[in-house]
Design a protein around this motif. Sequence first.
Motif, short mmCIF file in Angstrom:
data_model
loop_
_atom_site.label_atom_id
_atom_site.label_comp_id
_atom_site.label_asym_id
_atom_site.label_seq_id
_atom_site.Cartn_x
_atom_site.Cartn_y
_atom_site.Cartn_z
N VAL A 1 -24.36 -5.69 -30.23
CA VAL A 1 -23.00 -6.48 -29.90
C VAL A 1 -21.98 -5.65 -28.77
O VAL A 1 -21.66 -6.40 -27.90
CB VAL A 1 -22.58 -6.83 -31.20
N ILE A 2 -21.94 -4.41 -29.25
CA ILE A 2 -20.97 -3.64 -28.43
C ILE A 2 -21.45 -3.57 -27.02
O ILE A 2 -20.51 -3.46 -25.99
CB ILE A 2 -20.68 -2.41 -29.06
N THR A 3 -22.59 -3.29 -26.76
CA THR A 3 -23.30 -2.96 -25.57
C THR A 3 -23.04 -4.34 -24.40
O THR A 3 -22.65 -4.15 -23.42
CB THR A 3 -24.64 -2.65 -25.37
N GLY A 4 -23.41 -5.60 -25.27
CA GLY A 4 -23.07 -6.78 -24.34
C GLY A 4 -21.81 -6.98 -24.10
O GLY A 4 -21.36 -7.35 -23.07
N LEU A 5 -20.93 -6.93 -25.06
CA LEU A 5 -19.47 -7.28 -24.66
C LEU A 5 -18.86 -6.22 -23.80
O LEU A 5 -18.07 -6.36 -22.97
CB LEU A 5 -18.74 -7.08 -26.03
N THR A 6 -19.27 -4.92 -23.93
CA THR A 6 -18.73 -3.84 -22.96
C THR A 6 -19.01 -4.12 -21.70
O THR A 6 -18.14 -3.95 -20.71
CB THR A 6 -19.13 -2.45 -23.50
N LEU A 7 -20.32 -4.49 -21.41
CA LEU A 7 -20.89 -4.60 -20.01
C LEU A 7 -20.50 -5.70 -19.35
O LEU A 7 -19.80 -5.80 -18.26
CB LEU A 7 -22.32 -4.53 -19.95
N TYR A 8 -20.21 -6.88 -20.18
CA TYR A 8 -19.72 -8.00 -19.42
C TYR A 8 -18.34 -8.01 -19.15
O TYR A 8 -17.55 -8.34 -18.31
CB TYR A 8 -20.16 -9.33 -20.20
N ASN A 9 -17.62 -7.60 -20.11
CA ASN A 9 -16.04 -7.49 -20.24
C ASN A 9 -15.32 -6.46 -19.31
O ASN A 9 -14.21 -6.63 -18.77
CB ASN A 9 -15.32 -7.65 -21.62
N GLY A 10 -16.23 -5.23 -19.19
CA GLY A 10 -15.89 -4.24 -18.56
C GLY A 10 -15.98 -4.62 -16.99
O GLY A 10 -15.15 -4.30 -16.14
N ALA A 11 -16.98 -5.62 -16.46
CA ALA A 11 -17.17 -6.06 -15.22
C ALA A 11 -15.99 -7.11 -14.76
O ALA A 11 -15.58 -6.96 -13.87
CB ALA A 11 -18.65 -6.61 -15.10
N VAL A 12 -15.55 -7.71 -15.90
CA VAL A 12 -14.25 -8.72 -15.48
C VAL A 12 -12.95 -8.08 -15.39
O VAL A 12 -12.29 -8.22 -14.71
CB VAL A 12 -14.13 -9.77 -16.77
N ILE A 13 -12.83 -6.97 -16.20
CA ILE A 13 -11.83 -6.15 -16.25
C ILE A 13 -11.61 -5.23 -14.81
O ILE A 13 -10.80 -5.17 -14.26
CB ILE A 13 -11.73 -5.43 -17.42
N ALA A 14 -12.85 -4.95 -14.30
CA ALA A 14 -12.99 -4.21 -13.04
C ALA A 14 -12.39 -5.21 -11.87
O ALA A 14 -11.87 -4.66 -11.19
CB ALA A 14 -14.26 -3.83 -12.86
N GLU A 15 -12.82 -6.63 -11.95
CA GLU A 15 -12.13 -7.53 -10.94
C GLU A 15 -10.72 -7.65 -11.34
O GLU A 15 -9.85 -7.86 -10.34
CB GLU A 15 -12.98 -8.78 -11.19
N ILE A 16 -10.30 -7.51 -12.38
CA ILE A 16 -8.74 -7.63 -12.64
C ILE A 16 -7.99 -6.27 -12.09
O ILE A 16 -6.95 -6.38 -11.44
CB ILE A 16 -8.41 -7.77 -14.17
N VAL A 17 -8.74 -5.32 -12.39
CA VAL A 17 -8.17 -3.88 -11.98
C VAL A 17 -8.13 -4.05 -10.30
O VAL A 17 -6.77 -3.66 -9.76
CB VAL A 17 -8.67 -2.81 -12.29
N ARG A 18 -9.22 -4.27 -9.54
CA ARG A 18 -9.10 -4.58 -8.39
C ARG A 18 -8.31 -5.53 -7.74
O ARG A 18 -7.47 -5.14 -6.77
CB ARG A 18 -10.65 -4.92 -7.78
N ALA A 19 -7.87 -6.57 -8.31
CA ALA A 19 -7.11 -7.49 -7.82
C ALA A 19 -5.61 -7.14 -7.91
O ALA A 19 -4.98 -7.38 -7.09
CB ALA A 19 -7.27 -8.88 -8.52
N GLY A 20 -5.59 -6.48 -9.19
CA GLY A 20 -4.00 -5.95 -9.51
C GLY A 20 -3.72 -4.73 -8.50
O GLY A 20 -2.63 -4.75 -7.87
#
Length: 291
Positions: free
Chosen positions: A147-166
Motif C-alpha cells: 500500500v505504501i509503495t503504490g501511494l508513494t509512487l503515484y502521489n509522489g508523481a502528482v506532487i512533483a507536478e505541483i512543485v514544478r508548476a509552483g
Amino acid sequence: MSASGAATVLFDAPGPRARVRNHMITAVTVVVLVLVAWVVYSGLADKGQLTAEKWQPFLTANLWQTYVLPGIQGTLTAAAISIVLALILGLVLGVGRLAPNAVVRWVSSVLVEFFRAVPVLIMMIFAYFLYAQYGLFASKHVALAGVITGLTLYNGAVIAEIVRAGVQALPRGQAEAAASLGMRWGQTMRAILLPQAITSMLPVLISQLVVVLKDTAIGYQITFVEMVRQGTVVGSAYGNYIPALIVIAVLMIAVNFGLSALAVRVERRLRRSRRAPEPMEAEQPAEQPGD
C-alpha cells in the motif's frame, strides 16, 4: 464597481423570470432528494438494518478493539508514511524536472509520467506480490509495504507536478537576479524559489494529502487491514452492513477533517512566518531649543 457588480462580473445577472425559474428548480430538486432519502430509509428500515439491535454491537469495547481500532491504526500508519515519502519523492522529481542537466530532466520526466499513468491499485498489487515473492518484508508487513509503495509512487508523481508548476509560476526575475549575484542553480532553487513555491502551493498539497488518506482504502484488495475493510468484516460478523459502513464513513470523515484542519493550521503558520516584516516608522528628529 459595486459589490453586486463584482459578484456578477463573470456571468449575466438573472432577471426576474430567471430567478423564479431557479427557485422552482431548486425546490423541485430538494423535494426529489427528500423523496429518494425517504425511499432509501424505508427500504433499510423494512429490512431491519436500522433497528437498535444492529447498532448495539458498537456499544461494546470488544468490537472496537477487535475490528475498528486496528483498521484506524492501519489507515493512519499507511497514510502517514506514504505522505512523508510522497512529499520527499515529489520534491526530488519536481526539482529534477527543472534541473539544468538534460539527462536529469529526462529521467525525472519519464518517472513522473509513468507513475501518473499507472493506476494506484496496479502498483499496490505489483509491489505486494514482488515483496512476497522475494521475502523483502515480514509476512505481516507485506500488505502495508504494498500500500505504501503504490501511494508513494503515484502521489509522489502528482506532487512533483505541483512543485514544478509552483516554481514556474514565480517571476523569472528572481532567478535572474540570483544568477547576477553569482548564485548557482542549486543555491537559487534551495534558498529562493522553493520556499516561495511551497508556500504558494500549500492548498493544492493539502488536497493531495487528503487524497492519500482516502486511497488507503484501495489496500482492501491486497488484504491490508484498514478502516473500510474492517467495516465490511464487522457487517459480515454481526449482520449489520449498513450501520457498520455508516460508522466507518463517519470515522473517515472525522479523520479527513482533522487532517485538513491540521494542514490549514500549518499553512497559516507558514504564511505568517514568511510574511515580510512591516516597515519601521522613521524616528522624528528631536526638536531643537528655539525651533
